[in-house]
Write a protein that holds these residues in place. Sequence first.
Motif, PDB file in Angstrom:
ATOM      1  N   ALA A   1     -95.718   4.143  11.672  1.00 41.08           N
ATOM      2  CA  ALA A   1     -94.800   4.233  12.803  1.00 41.08           C
ATOM      3  C   ALA A   1     -95.080   3.147  13.829  1.00 41.08           C
ATOM      4  O   ALA A   1     -96.234   2.792  14.077  1.00 41.08           O
ATOM      5  CB  ALA A   1     -94.919   5.612  13.470  1.00 41.08           C
ATOM      6  N   ALA A   2     -94.001   2.613  14.417  1.00 43.08           N
ATOM      7  CA  ALA A   2     -94.128   1.654  15.518  1.00 43.08           C
ATOM      8  C   ALA A   2     -94.207   2.432  16.821  1.00 43.08           C
ATOM      9  O   ALA A   2     -93.398   3.322  17.076  1.00 43.08           O
ATOM     10  CB  ALA A   2     -92.933   0.701  15.531  1.00 43.08           C
ATOM     11  N   ALA A   3     -95.193   2.122  17.646  1.00 43.07           N
ATOM     12  CA  ALA A   3     -95.434   2.880  18.872  1.00 43.07           C
ATOM     13  C   ALA A   3     -94.308   2.693  19.878  1.00 43.07           C
ATOM     14  O   ALA A   3     -93.917   1.569  20.189  1.00 43.07           O
ATOM     15  CB  ALA A   3     -96.760   2.457  19.495  1.00 43.07           C
ATOM     16  N   ASP A   4     -93.806   3.790  20.380  1.00 45.16           N
ATOM     17  CA  ASP A   4     -92.824   3.753  21.459  1.00 45.16           C
ATOM     18  C   ASP A   4     -93.502   3.205  22.707  1.00 45.16           C
ATOM     19  O   ASP A   4     -94.565   3.680  23.111  1.00 45.16           O
ATOM     20  CB  ASP A   4     -92.291   5.172  21.712  1.00 45.16           C
ATOM     21  CG  ASP A   4     -91.119   5.203  22.666  1.00 45.16           C
ATOM     22  OD1 ASP A   4     -91.264   4.695  23.798  1.00 45.16           O
ATOM     23  OD2 ASP A   4     -90.070   5.753  22.301  1.00 45.16           O
ATOM     24  N   SER A   5     -92.905   2.209  23.331  1.00 41.74           N
ATOM     25  CA  SER A   5     -93.531   1.554  24.483  1.00 41.74           C
ATOM     26  C   SER A   5     -93.130   2.159  25.825  1.00 41.74           C
ATOM     27  O   SER A   5     -93.409   1.576  26.871  1.00 41.74           O
ATOM     28  CB  SER A   5     -93.207   0.057  24.476  1.00 41.74           C
ATOM     29  OG  SER A   5     -91.805  -0.163  24.575  1.00 41.74           O
TER      30      SER A   5
END
Length: 355
Positions: free
Chosen positions: A198-202
């Motif tokens: 998963a790509a981290a929510d910024s």
Amino acid sequence: MKISLDSLLILDAIDRRGSFASAAEELFRVPSAITYSVQKLEQDLGVALFDRSGHRAVLTEAGTELLREGRHLLVAAGELEARVKRIASGYEAELRIAVSDLVDISRLYPIIEAFYRQNCGTRLTLLREVYGGTWDALATGRADLAIGAPSDGPAGGGYATHLLGTLDFVFAVAPHHPLAGKPEPLQQTDILVHRAIAAADSSRNLPPRTSGILSGQDVFTVPDMQAKLEAHIYGLGGGYLLKNIAARYAAEGKLVIKAVDEPKAGSPVFHGLAQPPAGAFAAMVRGAAQAAQHRGFAWIEGTNKNSGSSSINRTISQGQAIRSTFRRSPAANCALRFGNACTRHRARRTSPGHA
């Protein structure tokens, strides 16, 4: 303060023109006024700025140093004066642009180059955001415009949006991943026992978003979609990737696209602007939002265009109408040439986002 900008201007003119008399002519003053200003400065500083022992006065070492550093101050003062005038006439000092990691940021550079050619004097700041972070930057005032914000925006309003299109995702794993050899369609129970990437929510203020992650599934969180793609190829886990990107790497034998029993729905992507922006900036960002909407389709690989050529032509016509309406605002013209957006700094959260 014993050194004034006026005294620095006089020193600069004397050095460039070669004499007190020529400097006086350039500055539209009488020679005696130039002489008095220099003597007053020397008296205030307690140093000799000119050596008058020859047939013409020349700068001393101290005078040379003062002039060299003073010219930096003159340039800075001139730039500040020009910037203030630009702001008063409609230019903004800074444009803050939040760009989703779904967007190929290099596609923006030709537009930025065209913007800079307008010599607006406006500082541009690009901020890279992940998943809901693009909305977070817009909704919380860290950005005035956002490009490629996925899914729906947060409740509460305060911004306007324009749909760019819909993103299609596919489930993909490396050829050597255990799921690559599983019969299709993959069941949720098959996926659950394997790690998701998963790509981290910024987001830093809004609750971080997640997508495509099953309850109880192990998750490997990476900084952005590029890192997520690389982790997929390395075989560290599985999950959803943009369809066109996954297909490209599948054709190269680096990924395997798998059908799943409950595929991830397409995600709308938006370009949004804060409302109400102040003054001429309002005209600028609204003009940019209209005139550049057709450009957004090329910025995101895997986007299904939601408009045909007639719609794009209509968008261009709207941009021309806005250009006409706001032609008295230099800022509006610059924004129309730029075609989007705005930013401030952001901190990245480590909560999972895209999977």
